[in-house]
Design an enzyme around this catalytic site. Structure first.
Site, mmCIF file in Angstrom:
data_model
loop_
_atom_site.group_PDB
_atom_site.id
_atom_site.type_symbol
_atom_site.label_atom_id
_atom_site.label_comp_id
_atom_site.label_asym_id
_atom_site.label_seq_id
_atom_site.Cartn_x
_atom_site.Cartn_y
_atom_site.Cartn_z
ATOM 1 N N ASP A 189 -6.342 -5.011 -6.232
ATOM 2 C CA ASP A 189 -6.494 -3.143 -5.757
ATOM 3 C C ASP A 189 -4.298 -3.491 -6.113
ATOM 4 O O ASP A 189 -4.314 -1.480 -6.022
ATOM 5 C CB ASP A 189 -5.694 -3.880 -4.835
ATOM 6 N N ASP A 235 0.699 -1.324 -0.096
ATOM 7 C CA ASP A 235 -0.527 0.275 -0.083
ATOM 8 C C ASP A 235 0.334 1.388 -0.304
ATOM 9 O O ASP A 235 0.180 2.757 0.057
ATOM 10 C CB ASP A 235 -1.236 -0.330 1.307
HETATM 11 N N1 GLY Z 1 -7.372 -1.208 -1.339
HETATM 12 C C1 GLY Z 1 -8.461 -1.525 -0.651
HETATM 13 C C2 GLY Z 1 -9.564 -1.714 -1.038
HETATM 14 O O1 GLY Z 1 -10.591 -1.397 -2.088
HETATM 15 O O2 GLY Z 1 -10.867 -0.913 -0.396
#
Ligand code: GLY
Length: 403
Positions: free
Chosen positions: A184, A122
């Site tokens: 993601d 992240d």
């Molecule tokens: N990256 C986490 C989400 O989309 O909740």
């Protein structure tokens, strides 16, 4: 030419064949008042920013029927830390107000040490909206080395045997023993592409491209919808299983996952100009558009959308609206350009309407997002990243109409 002019031009083609206009997407163009949407964001920030004074925290969500942001720590495990400073950078860009720039600097510079995060993927989500936008919009050239270090931290999670960046680690999620990659993760590639262009080296570019190729091969079903999570064998790259964390079920079509794919592959094509990525971006975008309801804002998972009581996810709509504006400038045919542009405008008009706007109801730009219903939290709330991608879309639209 202003957006209103474009819309008026579009609807003035009265004598043309109606079918041609529909095919071209022209009849679909709704009215959207960009200036008023920007003014709404500005006035929402006038209300919320004075309340958000604790620099060790950032606003994350507004609970259903509440009005004020719930703040969480700027902790290295909290993936949303960069979005609030990112919103302030875009607010500075779209309004030109120095006070948003000053606030953005203050909120960005509190987590410089996150550049060394190697525990999860992240870091891209955290650093690029804050430091990347600061560099690009705020001309903060001193952020360059912070971004380069962040890109190297992210790249340290690339496993060449698998061909992807590892999203999560065992310590965070003991259930997953091997190499986890989630859809993601596509968004984090933007940091690598930026770094490669700014002195970080070819290897960062190659890692981003390999991750995108592997994900394209493994993360999508034959109908171009996406799984959320893949667990790979870290030694040989075999797929051990495909499942979900935030979707309805392992095989369901989680809306925001598809949105990350649309945004991710549009960005990868923009950076690489490799046509296979454009073709793929269009295929997954067309699938997403096909699954949408009339108001262009999806249910949190496409596979529960038949139940009118299931909640919406405005964050997915904001992510895709922003991506579609870019995609509309990248595709070659006029028909595709108009089709994607018009879809983006319809999404923004829906989000800006009283159905989704926070104006007069809460301190956010948008309401009605769903973060993780499968985990029992963030259901029908305002989410900071919904606001981030919404104001990014407004900034992109403003730029398109200034050219
Ligand atoms: N990256 C986490 C989400 O989309 O909740």
């Amino acid at each position: 030419m202003s957006l209103i002019c474009i819309v008026m031009l579009s609807v003035s083609c009265k004598n043309a064949d109606k079918k041609d206009l529909v095919t071209a997407g022209i009849l679909e163009v709704p009215t959207f008042d960009l200036q008023s949407a920007i003014a709404d964001c500005d006035s929402q920030l006038e209300i919320s920013v004075p309340k958000l004074t604790d620099l060790t925290k950032h606003p994350r969500l507004i609970e259903t029927n509440e009005t004020e942001w719930k703040e969480v720590n700027n902790h290295k495990l909290v993936w949303t830390s960069g979005f609030y400073p990112g919103i302030l950078w875009y607010a500075y860009e779209v309004t030109g107000k120095d006070k948003w720039k000053e606030e953005a600097i203050k909120r960005t510079e509190v987590f410089e040490d996150f550049k060394n995060i190697t525990e999860h993927h992240d870091i891209g989500f955290m650093m690029f909206p804050a430091y990347g936008n600061g560099y690009i919009i705020g001309d903060k050239k001193e952020y360059k080395n912070i971004l380069l270090t962040s890109a190297n931290s992210l790249a340290s999670r690339f496993n060449p045997k698998v061909g992807t960046i590892r999203s999560w680690s065992n310590k965070m999620h003991p259930r997953w023993q091997q190499h986890i990659t989630i859809i993601d993760n596509m968004l984090n590639l933007e940091l690598l592409f930026w770094a490669a262009k700014n002195g970080g080296g070819q290897e960062l570019y190659d890692i981003a491209v390999t991750h995108a190729e592997t994900t394209m091969k493994n993360h999508f079903r034959p109908d171009y919808t996406s799984w959320h999570v893949i667990e790979y064998d870290s030694l040989n790259g075999d797929i051990l299983n495909r499942h979900t964390k935030q979707g309805f079920s392992d095989d369901s079509r989680w809306s925001r996952g598809q949105a990350w794919g649309v945004y991710g592959y549009t960005m990868v094509y923009k950076e690489t100009k490799d046509k296979k990525f454009l073709d793929f971006a269009q295929k997954i975008t067309d699938k997403y558009l096909e699954l949408l309801p009339e108001d262009m804002v999806p249910c949190w998972d496409f596979d529960v959308a038949q139940d009118p009581n299931e909640e919406k996810d405005a964050s997915a709509a904001a992510i895709v609206a922003s991506a579609l504006l870019d995609l509309s400038t990248l595709v070659e045919s006029k028909e595709d350009q108009e089709r994607y542009y018009n879809a983006a405008i319809k999404m923004l008009a829906s989000l800006a309407s009283s159905n989704y706007s926070g104006v007069g109801k809460a301190d956010s730009f948008l309401l009605h997002s769903t973060g993780a219903k499968s985990l029992g939290h963030e259901i029908d709330v305002a989410l900071i990243y919904a606001d981030y991608y919404y104001i990014e879309a407004l900034a992109r639209l403003q730029k398109m109409h200034k050219q």
